[in-house]
Design a protein around this motif. Sequence first.
Motif, PDB file in Angstrom:
ATOM      1  N   PHE A  65      -7.862  80.210 -17.970  1.00 56.89           N
ATOM      2  CA  PHE A  65      -7.043  81.376 -17.679  1.00 56.89           C
ATOM      3  C   PHE A  65      -6.665  81.419 -16.203  1.00 56.89           C
ATOM      4  O   PHE A  65      -7.505  81.194 -15.318  1.00 56.89           O
ATOM      5  N   PHE A 124       0.514  76.498 -19.841  1.00 52.61           N
ATOM      6  CA  PHE A 124       0.972  77.157 -21.067  1.00 52.61           C
ATOM      7  C   PHE A 124       1.171  78.640 -20.789  1.00 52.61           C
ATOM      8  O   PHE A 124       0.313  79.281 -20.175  1.00 52.61           O
ATOM      9  N   GLY A 180     -13.169  77.549 -24.807  1.00 49.33           N
ATOM     10  CA  GLY A 180     -14.139  76.473 -24.715  1.00 49.33           C
ATOM     11  C   GLY A 180     -13.447  75.147 -24.499  1.00 49.33           C
ATOM     12  O   GLY A 180     -12.213  75.070 -24.463  1.00 49.33           O
ATOM     13  N   ALA A 222      -8.278  66.675 -22.059  1.00 46.34           N
ATOM     14  CA  ALA A 222      -9.614  66.677 -22.665  1.00 46.34           C
ATOM     15  C   ALA A 222     -10.443  67.893 -22.262  1.00 46.34           C
ATOM     16  O   ALA A 222     -11.684  67.862 -22.366  1.00 46.34           O
ATOM     17  N   GLU A 223      -9.795  68.947 -21.793  1.00 45.29           N
ATOM     18  CA  GLU A 223     -10.508  70.186 -21.490  1.00 45.29           C
ATOM     19  C   GLU A 223      -9.820  71.347 -22.191  1.00 45.29           C
ATOM     20  O   GLU A 223      -8.686  71.222 -22.666  1.00 45.29           O
ATOM     21  N   GLY A 224     -10.506  72.491 -22.228  1.00 44.67           N
ATOM     22  CA  GLY A 224      -9.886  73.670 -22.790  1.00 44.67           C
ATOM     23  C   GLY A 224      -8.990  74.360 -21.777  1.00 44.67           C
ATOM     24  O   GLY A 224      -9.094  74.112 -20.577  1.00 44.67           O
ATOM     25  N   PRO A 225      -8.080  75.219 -22.245  1.00 44.85           N
ATOM     26  CA  PRO A 225      -7.224  75.969 -21.315  1.00 44.85           C
ATOM     27  C   PRO A 225      -8.057  76.873 -20.413  1.00 44.85           C
ATOM     28  O   PRO A 225      -9.029  77.482 -20.859  1.00 44.85           O
ATOM     29  N   LYS A 282      -4.179  73.662 -18.160  1.00 48.29           N
ATOM     30  CA  LYS A 282      -5.007  72.774 -18.968  1.00 48.29           C
ATOM     31  C   LYS A 282      -4.996  71.357 -18.417  1.00 48.29           C
ATOM     32  O   LYS A 282      -3.939  70.753 -18.245  1.00 48.29           O
ATOM     33  N   ARG A 320     -12.528  67.607 -30.618  1.00 47.61           N
ATOM     34  CA  ARG A 320     -11.477  66.700 -31.041  1.00 47.61           C
ATOM     35  C   ARG A 320     -11.879  66.038 -32.338  1.00 47.61           C
ATOM     36  O   ARG A 320     -12.815  65.259 -32.374  1.00 47.61           O
ATOM     37  N   TYR A 380      -2.049  79.939 -18.767  1.00 43.56           N
ATOM     38  CA  TYR A 380      -3.245  79.108 -18.783  1.00 43.56           C
ATOM     39  C   TYR A 380      -2.870  77.743 -18.218  1.00 43.56           C
ATOM     40  O   TYR A 380      -1.754  77.266 -18.371  1.00 43.56           O
ATOM     41  N   PHE A 416       1.412  80.751 -28.227  1.00 49.86           N
ATOM     42  CA  PHE A 416       1.567  79.873 -27.071  1.00 49.86           C
ATOM     43  C   PHE A 416       2.928  79.187 -27.058  1.00 49.86           C
ATOM     44  O   PHE A 416       3.510  78.890 -28.113  1.00 49.86           O
ATOM     45  N   THR A 463       4.934  75.583 -25.696  1.00 49.25           N
ATOM     46  CA  THR A 463       4.569  74.174 -25.874  1.00 49.25           C
ATOM     47  C   THR A 463       4.089  73.517 -24.593  1.00 49.25           C
ATOM     48  O   THR A 463       3.661  72.376 -24.616  1.00 49.25           O
TER      49      THR A 463
END
Lengths: 113, 112
Positions: free
Chosen positions: B46, B89, A105, B41-44, B38, A109, B36, B102, B104
Motif C-alpha cells: 500500500f 496498480f 501478503g 514475486a512479492e505482494g502489493p 508491487k 504461486r 499499490y 484493480f 492492469t
Amino acid sequence: NAGVMQNPRHLVRRRGQEARLRCSPMKGHSHVYWYRQLPEEGLKFMVYLQKENIIDESGMPKERFSAEFPKEGPSILRIQQVVRGDSAAYFCASSAPQGGTQYFGPGTRLTVL
Amino acid sequence: DQQVKQNSPSLSVQEGRISILNCDYTNSMFDYFLWYKKYPAEGPTFLISISSIKDKNEDGRFTVFLNKSAKHLSLHIVPSQPGDSAVYFCAASVVEDEKLTFGTGTRLTIIP
C-alpha cells in the motif's frame, strides 16, 4: 512479524489434485480478502470473509473453489480438481474490524502441471 | 468490463524528475481509491489512498489527485528514485471495507 502471512509461497500440483492455500491476517485484523492474478493481468477479487462468515463471494468460480475463515486458525482457499487454467498468483489481504486499507501478503504461486 | 483502467503499460522517468501515473474509472459508485506498488514475486504494498470527498492527498514524495467529474486519478512521485522502479496498480472500491477493483498496472522504470 506483524504482516499478512501466506503459505506455501509456491505450490505445484498435477491436474486433478487439490490445492490448499493458507492466509494468516495481520494481528488485530478480522477481515480477509482473496485475489487472483493471472499472468500479465491485474488482481481480480475472489472472496471476502470475516470470522466464520463469507461476506462476498461474487468473484469465486462457481465450481471447485471454496474458502473459509474459521474462528481459530488461518483462512483457507481450497481448489479441488485443479486445471492448468488455475495456475496463477493468489494473494490474500486483511483489514481491521472497522474497515480501511487492505494489506497484502506475499502471495502463493500455484503451478498446475 | 474493465472498470478501472491504466492505459500506460509502462513509463520511464529520469531519476530526480517527477513520475506521473494515471488511472481512469467508469463506475461512478466508487468512492475510495488506492495506489499499490508491487515488486516481482512479492505482494502489493500500500502506498496512498484518497476518498471521494477529497481531491488531493499527500504523503511524503507521493501525492494522489482525484478528479471526480473526469473519473480520473493520478499518482505523482517527486523526486523519483531508483527504488521506485516497480509495477504500480490503482484500485477502487464502493466503500472502504469492500472488494477492490484493480487496474492492469503500469511498470515504472527510473533511469539513473
